[in-house]
Design a protein around this motif. Sequence first.
Motif, PDB file in Angstrom:
ATOM      1  N   SER A  12       5.323   2.330  -1.349  1.00 45.51           N
ATOM      2  CA  SER A  12       5.346   1.760  -0.002  1.00 45.51           C
ATOM      3  C   SER A  12       6.542   2.289   0.783  1.00 45.51           C
ATOM      4  O   SER A  12       6.427   2.596   1.985  1.00 45.51           O
ATOM      5  CB  SER A  12       5.392   0.236  -0.066  1.00 45.51           C
ATOM      6  N   GLU A  13       7.687   2.391   0.120  1.00 47.44           N
ATOM      7  CA  GLU A  13       8.887   2.904   0.790  1.00 47.44           C
ATOM      8  C   GLU A  13       8.683   4.345   1.241  1.00 47.44           C
ATOM      9  O   GLU A  13       9.103   4.725   2.343  1.00 47.44           O
ATOM     10  CB  GLU A  13      10.095   2.808  -0.142  1.00 47.44           C
ATOM     11  N   THR A  59       9.077  -1.046  10.553  1.00 46.09           N
ATOM     12  CA  THR A  59       9.801  -2.137   9.902  1.00 46.09           C
ATOM     13  C   THR A  59       9.387  -2.151   8.438  1.00 46.09           C
ATOM     14  O   THR A  59       8.205  -2.303   8.132  1.00 46.09           O
ATOM     15  CB  THR A  59       9.451  -3.493  10.544  1.00 46.09           C
ATOM     16  N   TYR A  60      10.344  -1.954   7.530  1.00 47.94           N
ATOM     17  CA  TYR A  60      10.046  -1.946   6.098  1.00 47.94           C
ATOM     18  C   TYR A  60      10.813  -3.065   5.419  1.00 47.94           C
ATOM     19  O   TYR A  60      12.027  -3.176   5.564  1.00 47.94           O
ATOM     20  CB  TYR A  60      10.429  -0.602   5.472  1.00 47.94           C
ATOM     21  N   GLU A  61      10.071  -3.901   4.704  1.00 44.46           N
ATOM     22  CA  GLU A  61      10.691  -5.033   4.018  1.00 44.46           C
ATOM     23  C   GLU A  61      10.163  -5.115   2.586  1.00 44.46           C
ATOM     24  O   GLU A  61       8.985  -4.858   2.332  1.00 44.46           O
ATOM     25  CB  GLU A  61      10.379  -6.349   4.734  1.00 44.46           C
ATOM     26  N   THR A  62      11.052  -5.507   1.659  1.00 45.21           N
ATOM     27  CA  THR A  62      10.636  -5.762   0.284  1.00 45.21           C
ATOM     28  C   THR A  62      10.838  -7.241  -0.037  1.00 45.21           C
ATOM     29  O   THR A  62      11.683  -7.911   0.560  1.00 45.21           O
ATOM     30  CB  THR A  62      11.425  -4.917  -0.719  1.00 45.21           C
ATOM     31  N   GLY A 100       0.832  -1.204   0.000  1.00 50.63           N
ATOM     32  CA  GLY A 100       0.000   0.000   0.000  1.00 50.63           C
ATOM     33  C   GLY A 100       0.863   1.249   0.000  1.00 50.63           C
ATOM     34  O   GLY A 100       2.077   1.189  -0.225  1.00 50.63           O
ATOM     35  N   TYR A 101       0.238   2.382   0.272  1.00 50.23           N
ATOM     36  CA  TYR A 101       0.957   3.658   0.298  1.00 50.23           C
ATOM     37  C   TYR A 101       0.171   4.638   1.159  1.00 50.23           C
ATOM     38  O   TYR A 101      -0.970   4.360   1.567  1.00 50.23           O
ATOM     39  CB  TYR A 101       1.151   4.213  -1.118  1.00 50.23           C
ATOM     40  N   PHE A 151       4.489  -2.239  10.424  1.00 52.45           N
ATOM     41  CA  PHE A 151       5.175  -3.087   9.457  1.00 52.45           C
ATOM     42  C   PHE A 151       4.662  -2.724   8.069  1.00 52.45           C
ATOM     43  O   PHE A 151       3.453  -2.765   7.812  1.00 52.45           O
ATOM     44  CB  PHE A 151       4.905  -4.566   9.740  1.00 52.45           C
ATOM     45  N   VAL A 152       5.575  -2.374   7.169  1.00 50.84           N
ATOM     46  CA  VAL A 152       5.227  -2.058   5.784  1.00 50.84           C
ATOM     47  C   VAL A 152       5.942  -3.047   4.879  1.00 50.84           C
ATOM     48  O   VAL A 152       7.179  -3.149   4.907  1.00 50.84           O
ATOM     49  CB  VAL A 152       5.624  -0.612   5.423  1.00 50.84           C
ATOM     50  N   GLY A 153       5.170  -3.796   4.089  1.00 46.59           N
ATOM     51  CA  GLY A 153       5.725  -4.754   3.150  1.00 46.59           C
ATOM     52  C   GLY A 153       5.438  -4.353   1.719  1.00 46.59           C
ATOM     53  O   GLY A 153       4.390  -3.761   1.433  1.00 46.59           O
ATOM     54  N   ALA A 154       6.380  -4.656   0.804  1.00 43.04           N
ATOM     55  CA  ALA A 154       6.216  -4.274  -0.600  1.00 43.04           C
ATOM     56  C   ALA A 154       6.837  -5.332  -1.500  1.00 43.04           C
ATOM     57  O   ALA A 154       7.720  -6.095  -1.084  1.00 43.04           O
ATOM     58  CB  ALA A 154       6.867  -2.921  -0.863  1.00 43.04           C
TER      59      ALA A 154
END
Length: 217
Positions: free
Chosen positions: A175-176, A190-193, A140-141, A160-163
């Motif tokens: 998302s970033e 926490t951001y993960e791709t 998302g964003y 937690f943000v996932g992309a």
Amino acid sequence: MTEIPLEHVHVAPDHDAGSAPAVFVLHGRGADEEDLLPVAESLPDDLHVISLRAPDPLQGGYTWYELDLSGGGLHESQPHAADFRRSLDLIDESVAAATEVYDLDADRIGLLGFSQGAITSLSLLLENPDTYDWVVGLHGYLPDSHADLAPDGIEGKPVFVGAGTGDRVIPDSRSEAAADRLAELGADVTYETYATGHGIGREELADVVAFVEARLA
């Protein structure tokens, strides 16, 4: 009896001993309240799961809002303002009602959303940071309507943000940007791709489960 405005599925904890923590699950565009249940079923057993259905029918499923494509193609879309506002309010009302109906612990309520549900979840966090103990936003964003909000209570909030690096619906750059903005506001981000498209793979699911387990420890 209090009425919950949005249609939903409720899955009670395995061992319900009075007031318990909960996660509200928000699906993506064209899906329904059943879509993310396999994800929710992987979360700790002591959680209430309340998976909400978006209000408007769409292609055999439901949507939280129509898309504003005036800025370009799908990858640059924004929520339709009036639709978005209505859904945000309906979710707020549903969370409050479900907290009473299902005897939820109001201090331990999380949000988990995918795609439109993630956009909605991150926006709800910025509108009401004190309502939510943690938030998971996948693929998302932050919409333009909420990107400049700087609410009190966001500091230290676990997010937690996932992309997906191959996501052509919501590029990982969006998302970033959301993760960067939330971190700038002081949230514990926490951001993960992941090497995926617009979907939740096994690695991403495992990271989400670990994140939620840590919140409940």
